[in-house]
Write an enzyme that holds these catalytic residues in place. Structure first.
Site, PDB file in Angstrom:
ATOM      1  N   ASP A 217      27.708  48.280  63.532  1.00 41.90           N
ATOM      2  CA  ASP A 217      26.408  48.669  64.106  1.00 41.90           C
ATOM      3  C   ASP A 217      25.272  47.965  63.362  1.00 41.90           C
ATOM      4  O   ASP A 217      25.347  47.790  62.143  1.00 41.90           O
ATOM      5  CB  ASP A 217      26.195  50.191  63.947  1.00 41.90           C
ATOM      6  CG  ASP A 217      27.235  51.001  64.721  1.00 41.90           C
ATOM      7  OD1 ASP A 217      27.749  50.453  65.729  1.00 41.90           O
ATOM      8  OD2 ASP A 217      27.567  52.115  64.305  1.00 41.90           O
TER       9      ASP A 217
ATOM     10  N   ASP B 196      18.420  53.475  57.705  1.00 45.66           N
ATOM     11  CA  ASP B 196      19.837  53.785  57.434  1.00 45.66           C
ATOM     12  C   ASP B 196      20.163  53.503  55.982  1.00 45.66           C
ATOM     13  O   ASP B 196      20.803  54.295  55.289  1.00 45.66           O
ATOM     14  CB  ASP B 196      20.765  52.846  58.218  1.00 45.66           C
ATOM     15  CG  ASP B 196      20.824  53.065  59.674  1.00 45.66           C
ATOM     16  OD1 ASP B 196      19.908  52.572  60.357  1.00 45.66           O
ATOM     17  OD2 ASP B 196      21.764  53.707  60.132  1.00 45.66           O
TER      18      ASP B 196
ATOM     19  N   GLU C  33      29.194  55.927  56.595  1.00 49.17           N
ATOM     20  CA  GLU C  33      29.199  54.975  57.711  1.00 49.17           C
ATOM     21  C   GLU C  33      28.676  53.631  57.247  1.00 49.17           C
ATOM     22  O   GLU C  33      29.024  52.589  57.779  1.00 49.17           O
ATOM     23  CB  GLU C  33      28.316  55.503  58.861  1.00 49.17           C
ATOM     24  CG  GLU C  33      28.269  54.527  60.029  1.00 49.17           C
ATOM     25  CD  GLU C  33      27.290  54.931  61.112  1.00 49.17           C
ATOM     26  OE1 GLU C  33      26.131  55.231  60.792  1.00 49.17           O
ATOM     27  OE2 GLU C  33      27.712  54.945  62.276  1.00 49.17           O
ATOM     28  N   GLU C  34      27.811  53.663  56.224  1.00 49.29           N
ATOM     29  CA  GLU C  34      27.114  52.435  55.826  1.00 49.29           C
ATOM     30  C   GLU C  34      27.900  51.560  54.857  1.00 49.29           C
ATOM     31  O   GLU C  34      27.432  50.484  54.475  1.00 49.29           O
ATOM     32  CB  GLU C  34      25.745  52.792  55.212  1.00 49.29           C
ATOM     33  CG  GLU C  34      24.841  53.625  56.127  1.00 49.29           C
ATOM     34  CD  GLU C  34      24.624  52.990  57.486  1.00 49.29           C
ATOM     35  OE1 GLU C  34      24.550  53.721  58.481  1.00 49.29           O
ATOM     36  OE2 GLU C  34      24.569  51.741  57.549  1.00 49.29           O
TER      37      GLU C  34
ATOM     38  N   ASP D 275      27.343  60.533  57.388  1.00 53.80           N
ATOM     39  CA  ASP D 275      26.588  59.575  58.187  1.00 53.80           C
ATOM     40  C   ASP D 275      25.139  59.799  57.770  1.00 53.80           C
ATOM     41  O   ASP D 275      24.504  60.747  58.236  1.00 53.80           O
ATOM     42  CB  ASP D 275      26.797  59.831  59.683  1.00 53.80           C
ATOM     43  CG  ASP D 275      26.131  58.744  60.518  1.00 53.80           C
ATOM     44  OD1 ASP D 275      26.385  58.702  61.737  1.00 53.80           O
ATOM     45  OD2 ASP D 275      25.345  57.954  59.946  1.00 53.80           O
TER      46      ASP D 275
ATOM     47  N   LEU E  28      22.225  58.535  58.356  1.00 53.05           N
ATOM     48  CA  LEU E  28      21.179  58.618  59.369  1.00 53.05           C
ATOM     49  C   LEU E  28      21.778  58.233  60.724  1.00 53.05           C
ATOM     50  O   LEU E  28      21.822  57.076  61.110  1.00 53.05           O
ATOM     51  CB  LEU E  28      20.015  57.699  59.005  1.00 53.05           C
ATOM     52  CG  LEU E  28      18.640  58.187  59.463  1.00 53.05           C
ATOM     53  CD1 LEU E  28      18.331  59.592  58.963  1.00 53.05           C
ATOM     54  CD2 LEU E  28      17.535  57.250  58.958  1.00 53.05           C
ATOM     55  N   ASP E  29      22.270  59.274  61.429  1.00 53.50           N
ATOM     56  CA  ASP E  29      22.910  59.021  62.730  1.00 53.50           C
ATOM     57  C   ASP E  29      21.841  58.924  63.824  1.00 53.50           C
ATOM     58  O   ASP E  29      20.853  59.637  63.813  1.00 53.50           O
ATOM     59  CB  ASP E  29      23.879  60.158  63.049  1.00 53.50           C
ATOM     60  CG  ASP E  29      24.514  59.952  64.412  1.00 53.50           C
ATOM     61  OD1 ASP E  29      25.425  59.128  64.515  1.00 53.50           O
ATOM     62  OD2 ASP E  29      24.027  60.560  65.391  1.00 53.50           O
TER      63      ASP E  29
ATOM     64  N   GLU F 176      31.271  62.095  61.521  1.00 53.54           N
ATOM     65  CA  GLU F 176      30.484  62.633  62.636  1.00 53.54           C
ATOM     66  C   GLU F 176      31.227  63.816  63.265  1.00 53.54           C
ATOM     67  O   GLU F 176      30.745  64.931  63.284  1.00 53.54           O
ATOM     68  CB  GLU F 176      30.223  61.531  63.682  1.00 53.54           C
ATOM     69  CG  GLU F 176      29.250  60.473  63.195  1.00 53.54           C
ATOM     70  CD  GLU F 176      29.122  59.275  64.137  1.00 53.54           C
ATOM     71  OE1 GLU F 176      30.093  58.957  64.860  1.00 53.54           O
ATOM     72  OE2 GLU F 176      28.047  58.649  64.135  1.00 53.54           O
TER      73      GLU F 176
HETATM   74  P1  P6P Z   1      25.332  55.508  73.403  1.00 56.42           P
HETATM   75  C1  P6P Z   1      24.142  56.997  67.875  1.00 56.42           C
HETATM   76  O1  P6P Z   1      24.464  55.627  67.711  1.00 56.42           O
HETATM   77  C2  P6P Z   1      25.433  57.718  68.211  1.00 56.42           C
HETATM   78  O2  P6P Z   1      26.345  57.561  67.181  1.00 56.42           O
HETATM   79  C3  P6P Z   1      25.149  59.183  68.484  1.00 56.42           C
HETATM   80  O3  P6P Z   1      24.118  59.683  67.703  1.00 56.42           O
HETATM   81  C4  P6P Z   1      24.798  59.198  69.951  1.00 56.42           C
HETATM   82  O4  P6P Z   1      25.147  60.424  70.588  1.00 56.42           O
HETATM   83  C5  P6P Z   1      25.640  58.043  70.520  1.00 56.42           C
HETATM   84  O5  P6P Z   1      25.950  57.175  69.433  1.00 56.42           O
HETATM   85  C6  P6P Z   1      24.855  57.272  71.552  1.00 56.42           C
HETATM   86  O6  P6P Z   1      25.721  56.260  72.036  1.00 56.42           O
HETATM   87  O7  P6P Z   1      26.503  54.610  73.680  1.00 56.42           O
HETATM   88  O8  P6P Z   1      25.164  56.591  74.456  1.00 56.42           O
HETATM   89  O9  P6P Z   1      24.031  54.788  73.116  1.00 56.42           O
END
Ligand code: P6P
Length: 328
Positions: free
Chosen positions: A70, A76, A99-100, A118, A120-121, A277
């Site tokens: 990502d 992040d 995650e990082e 994670d 900063l999700d 997550e």
């Molecule tokens: P998409 C953010 O990258 C994440 O990990 C979650 O927070 C979020 O629900 C999902 O991915 C969003 O993914 O493919 O819908 O953009």
């Protein structure tokens, strides 16, 4: 520990709440309490940086990628540094999965705990001012203290968690966590620098009418998934998808609903990561009376094989998860 013995006076400060409920923590020698304080401290620093992101140059992408490929956002990386530093200095955590970072981080502490986080999700939402979150799981190390960290310490099933939680940096900042004795939510008061109990003994409605799915990849969904979405629309359910897992999860926990990130052509094993997550939110969901599966099996029973392993994720009100699974 029955809930009645947990101090539920709304407005009690997080520190006092932790102290009042110390005995409910397994191995109640105080390390887990201190660990939760260390996480709360780091979240206050991250909250300050998230809130001023628009004012100083920490917005936007860093130009690098994390372990999952990502795009890393500047915040992040800052969040990862803040949580790693707070947990390292706190001394209660011997290893960190993030995650990082590609592999686990040995914090060279004699700590009894391992954290999966994670930091900063949903960070792609930072630049557009959408709520984002931190998600964490806490495990006890399995191998003897003072020996090198082993896979048995790092790759533990979600059912082995001793605590889990999230911080939601939203219209207000909230810390929601469980130690296996129910779920409690705390709201941050920046002017005092404190979290105060705002949602004692949180319970997820057994059923609901909100479904949170990104239907963009609809054509690559399974037939069962397509039929379930049609079912939700025939029932006139409400579609709510923020694209930030913690925000979608938190809303559904309070109002009743289901969040699904299924297998797609782009992510044939699902997009979300098991260790930092899904396991955490699955523990919280179950403690609040909800359910979390991969469409077939309980998330907390999945044996992890790799640190950044992905899984399809169905989480929310128990009846809604059961109904969604019945279409597969
Ligand atoms: P998409 C953010 O990258 C994440 O990990 C979650 O927070 C979020 O629900 C999902 O991915 C969003 O993914 O493919 O819908 O953009």
């Amino acid at each position: 520990m029955e809930q009645s013995r947990i101090a539920h006076s709304i407005g009690i400060a997080l520190d006092r709440f932790i102290k009042n409920n110390q005995e409910q923590f397994q191995y109640a020698s105080g390390e887990l309490s201190q660990l939760l304080r260390d996480i709360a401290l780091a979240s206050k620093v991250v909250n300050r940086e998230v809130n001023k992101a628009g004012l100083i140059d920490i917005m936007g992408a860093l130009g690098s990628q994390n372990s999952a490929g990502d795009q890393q956002q500047k915040l992040d990386v800052l969040a990862n540094i803040r949580f790693t530093r707070a947990l390292s200095k706190g001394g209660e955590v011997c290893a960190l999965i993030s995650e990082e970072t590609e592999s686990f981080v040995d914090l060279n502490n004699e700590g009894k705990y391992v954290i999966a986080i994670d930091p900063l999700d949903g960070s792609s939402n930072i630049d557009v001012n959408v709520s984002i979150g931190t998600i964490f799981s806490v495990y006890r190390r399995k191998s003897p203290e003072g020996t090198p960290i082993k896979d048995i310490d790092i790759l533990q099933k979600g059912s082995e968690q001793v605590a889990a939680g999230y911080i939601l940096y939203g219209s207000s900042t909230m810390l929601v966590y469980t130690t296996g004795h129910g779920v409690n939510g705390f709201t941050y008061e920046p002017s005092l620098g404190e979290y105060f109990l705002s949602y004692p003994d949180l319970k997820m409605p057994e059923d609901g009418k909100i479904f949170s799915v990104n239907e963009g990849p609809y054509n690559s969904f399974s037939t069962g998934m397509k039929n379930y979405i049609s079912y939700c629309k025939e029932k006139n359910f409400t579609a709510r998808y923020i694209g930030s897992l913690v925000a979608d999860f938190h809303r559904n926990m309070l109002k009743g609903g289901i969040y699904i990130y299924p297998a797609t052509n782009k992510d044939p094993t699902g997009k979300l990561r098991l260790m930092y997550e899904c396991n955490s939110l699955a523990f919280i969901a179950e403690q609040a009376g909800g359910s979390a599966t991969n469409g077939k099996n309980r998330i907390l029973d999945i044996e992890p094989r790799t640190l950044h392993q992905r899984t399809p994720f169905y989480v929310g009100s128990k009846r809604m998860v059961e109904k969604a699974e019945s279409f597969e």
